[in-house]
Design an enzyme around this catalytic site. Structure first.
Site, PDB file in Angstrom:
ATOM      1  N   CYS A 378      -8.462  11.994  11.224  1.00 31.18           N
ATOM      2  CA  CYS A 378      -9.182  12.692  10.145  1.00 31.18           C
ATOM      3  C   CYS A 378     -10.639  12.256  10.046  1.00 31.18           C
ATOM      4  O   CYS A 378     -11.488  13.051   9.611  1.00 31.18           O
ATOM      5  CB  CYS A 378      -8.461  12.515   8.812  1.00 31.18           C
ATOM      6  SG  CYS A 378      -8.539  10.860   8.096  1.00 31.18           S
ATOM      7  N   ASP A 379     -10.981  11.021  10.448  1.00 31.94           N
ATOM      8  CA  ASP A 379     -12.379  10.589  10.429  1.00 31.94           C
ATOM      9  C   ASP A 379     -13.268  11.542  11.226  1.00 31.94           C
ATOM     10  O   ASP A 379     -14.447  11.733  10.908  1.00 31.94           O
ATOM     11  CB  ASP A 379     -12.551   9.196  11.044  1.00 31.94           C
ATOM     12  CG  ASP A 379     -11.478   8.200  10.688  1.00 31.94           C
ATOM     13  OD1 ASP A 379     -10.364   8.623  10.339  1.00 31.94           O
ATOM     14  OD2 ASP A 379     -11.757   6.998  10.781  1.00 31.94           O
ATOM     15  N   ALA A 380     -12.674  12.086  12.292  1.00 28.81           N
ATOM     16  CA  ALA A 380     -13.439  12.954  13.192  1.00 28.81           C
ATOM     17  C   ALA A 380     -14.031  14.146  12.457  1.00 28.81           C
ATOM     18  O   ALA A 380     -15.035  14.724  12.904  1.00 28.81           O
ATOM     19  CB  ALA A 380     -12.546  13.438  14.336  1.00 28.81           C
ATOM     20  N   PHE A 382     -15.661  14.170   9.802  1.00 34.30           N
ATOM     21  CA  PHE A 382     -17.016  13.872   9.354  1.00 34.30           C
ATOM     22  C   PHE A 382     -17.966  13.765  10.533  1.00 34.30           C
ATOM     23  O   PHE A 382     -19.166  14.024  10.393  1.00 34.30           O
ATOM     24  CB  PHE A 382     -17.040  12.553   8.571  1.00 34.30           C
ATOM     25  CG  PHE A 382     -18.402  12.191   8.043  1.00 34.30           C
ATOM     26  CD1 PHE A 382     -18.846  12.683   6.835  1.00 34.30           C
ATOM     27  CD2 PHE A 382     -19.247  11.355   8.760  1.00 34.30           C
ATOM     28  CE1 PHE A 382     -20.112  12.358   6.345  1.00 34.30           C
ATOM     29  CE2 PHE A 382     -20.511  11.015   8.287  1.00 34.30           C
ATOM     30  CZ  PHE A 382     -20.945  11.526   7.067  1.00 34.30           C
TER      31      PHE A 382
END
Length: 592
Positions: A378-380, A382
């Protein structure tokens, strides 16, 4: 009505609760004098009489005069009344009680011809009892009023040896007596004790406001200062003061980062290339720094960004399909928007075009071969889709939006929990559980997502077909995230297990604070519903900034919730903080 709500929100942002025994008009004549210009003005004397706390004792025997509330009040009053001549005079003596203070009152206090007199003795009056304490206070009040002095009584700051939430601890008894005296003699009242008590009821740690058991630290003195300032500032002055204070915090945080950046690059971490000049960690900080540069207009911040971009030769990270290596495209795009130099985005455009022309189609299962060539964590969200969105807006070419939209939807379908309205970090976490049996939803991981959504929505064309999808997702997530805020205003490393992870986590809190104000400023979040949450979040967030500007409670690099402390910091924490602070400033200025 909207201006009244804004004023109230500013008071909440400063941690102020109802505390005055008189309306703001109590010092109206003093406030008028403070606004006069030479040669019509005169010197205004503020006298602070009491014991060790106004004296500036923090950790006995050290005295920090400049951080104690009398000096803080002077600095704040002078900031808003630039033409005024104001003397802040402290007649307090450590260890003294009201009976002793009354004996030297004429000689040591009234000789200064105070315009406003603050009396703060209750902390030490426990040693002489309520009756003798009352007699001392009454002697001072009556003598001051005979000379026409405006008197403001102060209930005590806390003592950690007492339980402030107990039904009727000793200091509450003295506070009650002081409140009665204020009513009897028609004085002003600063109810410090009630303010600290309310903070404790709200879940704030009293220890964080104290330097030792019976002395507040600088943050504790700031609580008292803000209560006092309610007598000197009207709603517009509060707005001005709050803007100025926030700008100071922004500069302090940004300047600390400039000073410490190279040492952080050299130190790195256990993760390869974690602090390279092009790394996602630093790129996140650059984004916040660019926002700071735009807000302040100070060239040194732009110069810093230009320097690191030059060290990168304006290139992305080495793996174009790895989302983290694309995050650096964002500050390049922001620099291009400022300086309009084509070379600033030339390599970014080439790299994104290559990805679009040669897309990957592997599974997003975390353990699948090649999964990290797509946005499988999920960081991806951003790091990468935001880069495509920024370049899409610069070039006006929808191919960047189309690619971004397709890939984002794949990640959404893989990691978004619709019942929970939150994202799993990656597929490994879908079936994991915290110690309390709840699902594992990482605070910063979801902060990455909401922060990314703001950038995507900001850059998508108004008529783009999928724009409503991102707005709806943003609203869904923020509605759930607002429910997970703790009593202090923070969010935690694990969003659903605040027992195992009882400490705040500032990078998640900063991203959520930023997202809240962004949504309010642009009308995507209902102001009446979300503004109190956002104000509370900002109040909590800026409380964990160290005196030198270091942002504390930032979880180290990782993939899931971890323990974190006040001294822990990271460059992306600085970036998230600056994003939140700048967006808060936009709210205060009403720019958007």
């Amino acid at each position: 009505m909207k201006y009244i709500l804004l004023f109230i929100s500013v008071l909440f942002s400063l941690g102020i609760t109802a505390q005055t025994g008189q309306p703001q008009g109590y010092l109206e004549d003093i406030r008028q004098e403070l606004q006069k210009k030479w040669p019509h003005n005169r010197t205004i004397h503020l006298v602070f009489h009491g014991h060790s706390v106004p004296s500036g004792y923090f950790n006995t025997p050290y005295v920090r005069t400049m951080q104690a509330y009398p000096q803080q009040v002077l600095e704040a009053v002078k900031e808003i009344y630039p033409y005024a001549v104001v003397n802040s005079i402290t007649t307090a003596i450590g260890g003294e009680n009201a009976e002793q203070g009354a004996k030297r009152f004429k000689q040591d206090v009234l000789c200064h011809n105070p315009d406003v007199l603050f009396i703060d003795y209750a902390l030490n009056d426990r040693g002489i009892g309520l009756d003798r304490s009352r007699q001392g206070w009454e002697e001072m009040i009556k003598e001051a009023q005979r000379q026409g002095v405006k008197v403001i009584l102060m209930t005590p700051t806390p003592d950690l040896t007492e339980d402030i939430l107990d039904g009727n601890p000793p200091l509450e008894q003295y506070s009650h007596q002081i409140r009665d005296l204020s009513v009897k003699y028609g004085t002003g009242l600063v109810d410090s004790y009630a303010a600290f008590r309310q903070k404790t009821k709200n879940g704030e740690e009293l220890n964080a406001l104290m330097s030792q058991s019976n002395h507040p630290n600088e943050k504790g003195h700031t609580v008292v200062k803000e209560l006092i300032l309610d007598y000197f500032f009207d709603k517009n002055q509060w707005k001005e003061y709050n803007r100025n204070s926030t700008l100071k915090i922004i500069r302090r945080v940004a300047d600390w980062q400039l000073i410490n950046f190279e040492s952080q690059v050299q130190k790195g971490s256990g993760w390869p290339n974690s602090h390279a000049y092009w790394a996602w960690t630093n790129a996140t900080m650059y984004i916040g720094m660019a926002g700071c540069a735009e807000l302040t207009g100070e060239q040194k911040y732009w110069d810093f960004l230009l320097t690191v971009a030059g060290k990168n030769n304006w290139q992305t990270g080495p793996n174009p399909y790895f989302a983290d290596d694309l995050c650096i495209v964002q500050p390049y795009a922001m620099l291009y928007n400022k300086f309009k130099e084509p070379h600033m985005i030339h390599e970014s455009v080439r790299m994104l075009d290559s990805i679009i022309n040669h897309p990957r189609s592997v599974s997003l299962d975390y353990y699948a071969e090649g999964s990290h060539s797509r946005w499988c964590w999920c960081d991806a969200l951003f790091m990468a889709p935001t880069s495509f969105a920024r370049i899409g807006k610069i070039t006006g070419d929808n191919k960047y939006f189309d690619f971004m939209d397709r890939e984002f939807r794949v990640t959404y379908d893989s990691l978004y929990s619709k019942p929970d309205r939150l994202f799993f970090r990656d597929t490994r976490y879908i079936n994991m559980r915290e110690e309390n049996g709840e699902k594992v939803f990482w605070g910063r991981g979801n902060g990455w997502v909401t922060g990314g959504l703001t950038i995507i929505i900001d850059h998508l064309p108004e008529d783009y077909s999928s724009r409503s999808f991102y707005i709806t997702l943003f609203r869904e997530m923020m509605e759930k995230i607002a429910l997970l805020q703790d009593n202090q205003g923070f969010w935690h490393p694990s969003l659903l297990d605040t027992v195992a992870y009882s400490m705040p986590e500032s990078s998640a809190s900063a991203f959520f604070t930023y997202s809240l104000f962004w949504g309010i400023n642009r009308g995507y979040l209902d102001k009446d519903k979300y503004l109190p949450i956002a104000i509370k979040a900002w109040s909590a967030l800026h409380s964990i900034v160290h005196e030198d500007g270091k942002v504390g409670f930032v979880q180290a690099i990782g993939a899931d919730p971890k323990k974190v402390g006040l001294d822990d910091t990271e460059v992306y924490g600085t970036g998230a903080f600056l994003l939140a602070a700048v967006e808060y400033m936009h709210y205060l200025k009403g720019e958007l």
